[in-house]
Design an enzyme around this catalytic site. Structure first.
Site, PDB file in Angstrom:
ATOM      1  CG  ASP A   1      -1.974   1.047   1.224  1.00 44.72           C
ATOM      2  OD1 ASP A   1      -1.985   1.872   0.303  1.00 44.72           O
ATOM      3  OD2 ASP A   1      -2.816   1.049   2.152  1.00 44.72           O
TER       4      ASP A   1
ATOM      5  CD  GLU B   1      -7.207   3.918   1.900  1.00 46.35           C
ATOM      6  OE1 GLU B   1      -7.266   4.559   2.951  1.00 46.35           O
ATOM      7  OE2 GLU B   1      -6.383   3.006   1.698  1.00 46.35           O
TER       8      GLU B   1
ATOM      9  CD  GLU C   1      -5.152  -0.840  -0.334  1.00 43.01           C
ATOM     10  OE1 GLU C   1      -5.636  -0.125   0.555  1.00 43.01           O
ATOM     11  OE2 GLU C   1      -5.092  -2.092  -0.253  1.00 43.01           O
TER      12      GLU C   1
ATOM     13  CG  HIS D   1      -9.917   0.694   2.812  1.00 42.35           C
ATOM     14  ND1 HIS D   1     -10.351   1.589   3.761  1.00 42.35           N
ATOM     15  CD2 HIS D   1      -8.573   0.611   2.938  1.00 42.35           C
ATOM     16  CE1 HIS D   1      -9.307   2.039   4.441  1.00 42.35           C
ATOM     17  NE2 HIS D   1      -8.221   1.470   3.966  1.00 42.35           N
TER      18      HIS D   1
END
Length: 378
Positions: free
Chosen positions: A195, A247, A221, A297
């Site tokens: 991420d 998200e 991500e 998420h």
């Protein structure tokens, strides 16, 4: 027709020692904020939902829209939401208004399902599964010398999770070092996600993806900021690793641009921030219509985690097969957050690397009132 008799907001915050701050590529912190909306019906049923973000900001939005919901049928959310959006269109959607509406939406679904004596998933699509393979959301950048990457990876490796997601995004050399350590700790058979939290430009994200590809990365991500849709589309065409995001996108309109533009491979709506279960289901329908994977998420409190369980339970297998090539997973936050671990009378059960769908009606969970008051700030 059951009506909303009372609607209330509870702002929450869990704080810890500054020297134990943790976070992501954009920075860290030592506070975890959140909020709850509770709805009581005139039939004596109570439902609860979670709002993402600063509770003091959410409270002001709540005060603005609460009169529009009071006294309305518990089935009228779509109509009231449309009125809010149409009247307050200047405010946009990427803000705490959407988070507030998300909490109201989930609270209403919780109350409606409890009134019928069924689970939320039964009402929003049916129950396709009651066990969800979890991946550990871990590997944060941390100021705590006793909780560094190796400590977190060892904790994740000690449980039979489907995989783990770690934070990267502070330079490609550091990314490679962290990914290498993660793969060594997890072994060759577990999924590994990374991420970046939107910290890179498209050229750096592509260089990163190429550099870490040898360690078998399941997805990257949020490699780019949420508004860089063209960058996402160009990156997805060239990246050797699948791209995930969502998200920091809000409502089905944001996700339509993300999905129709073929910007991502994995679509990640966050229920407490994207408008609630109704909006998350709309987003999932768009994603499945474009043959894209969905992986919600989950970053927040216990109610948001329970809502994500109901959401995943409701999703049909798409494309249908008796042998899914990739699991539909639940993100399981392993950070220090009492709003996730300490708010429920009975925590969600984790068994053999799977989170179990609660048995009870509605969301299937009950708040610990003493814990709620302990972390209440407004």
């Amino acid at each position: 027709m059951p009506k909303i008799e009372k609607i209330s907001f509870i702002g929450l915050e869990y704080s810890f020692a500054p020297e134990k701050a943790y976070g992501m590529s954009r920075g860290g912190g030592f506070r975890r904020p959140g909020g709850l909306v509770e709805i009581e019906t005139d039939a004596g049923v109570t439902g609860v939902g979670e709002a993402f973000g600063n509770p003091r900001v959410t409270l002001e939005y709540f005060r603005m829209i609460e009169p529009l919901f009071a006294g309305r049928s518990i089935f009228d959310f779509d109509h009231v939401e449309a009125r809010v959006r149409n009247a307050m269109y200047h405010l946009g959607v990427g803000n705490q208004l959407t988070a507030c509406l998300a909490a109201i939406n989930v609270a209403l679904w919780d109350a409606i399902a409890r009134g019928f004596g069924v689970r939320v998933c039964d009402l929003i699509g049916g129950c396709g599964r009651t066990r969800f393979p979890a991946y550990a959301s871990t590997g944060f950048f941390s100021d705590d010398p006793d909780r560094q990457l190796d400590h977190m990876l060892a904790e994740a490796a000690a449980h039979p999770y489907a995989g783990a997601k770690i934070k990267i995004g502070r330079g490609i050399r550091d990314d490679v070092a962290r990914v290498r350590r993660a793969r060594e700790a997890l072994g060759p058979d577990r999924l590994l996600m990374v991420d970046i939290n939107g910290a890179y430009t498209a050229d750096l994200a592509l260089a990163c993806a190429r550099a870490i590809e040898p360690w078998d990365i399941h997805w990257v991500e949020e490699p780019l900021p949420p508004g860089d849709l063209r960058g996402y589309a160009e990156l997805r065409l060239r990246s050797p690793i699948p791209i995930a995001a969502g998200e920091a996108h809000h409502t089905v309109r944001d996700f339509r641009a993300l999905i129709d533009g073929r910007c991502v491979d994995i679509v990640q709506p966050s229920i407490p921030g994207t408008g609630g279960l109704t909006e998350a289901r709309r987003i999932a329908t768009l994603a499945q219509a474009q043959n894209l994977r969905v992986a919600p998420h989950v970053w927040g409190g216990a109610i948001g985690l329970a809502a994500a369980c109901q959401f995943i339970a409701s999703l049909p297998d798409t494309p249908h097969t008796d042998h899914p090539p990739a699991p539909l997973m639940l993100e399981y936050d392993m950070s220090d957050n009492a709003l996730r671990t300490g708010l429920l009378k009975t925590p969600l059960r984790l068994e053999a690397g799977h989170v179990l769908l609660p048995d009870g009606p509605g969301l299937g969970v009950e708040l610990d009132r003493d814990a709620v008051e302990r972390y209440r700030v407004c």
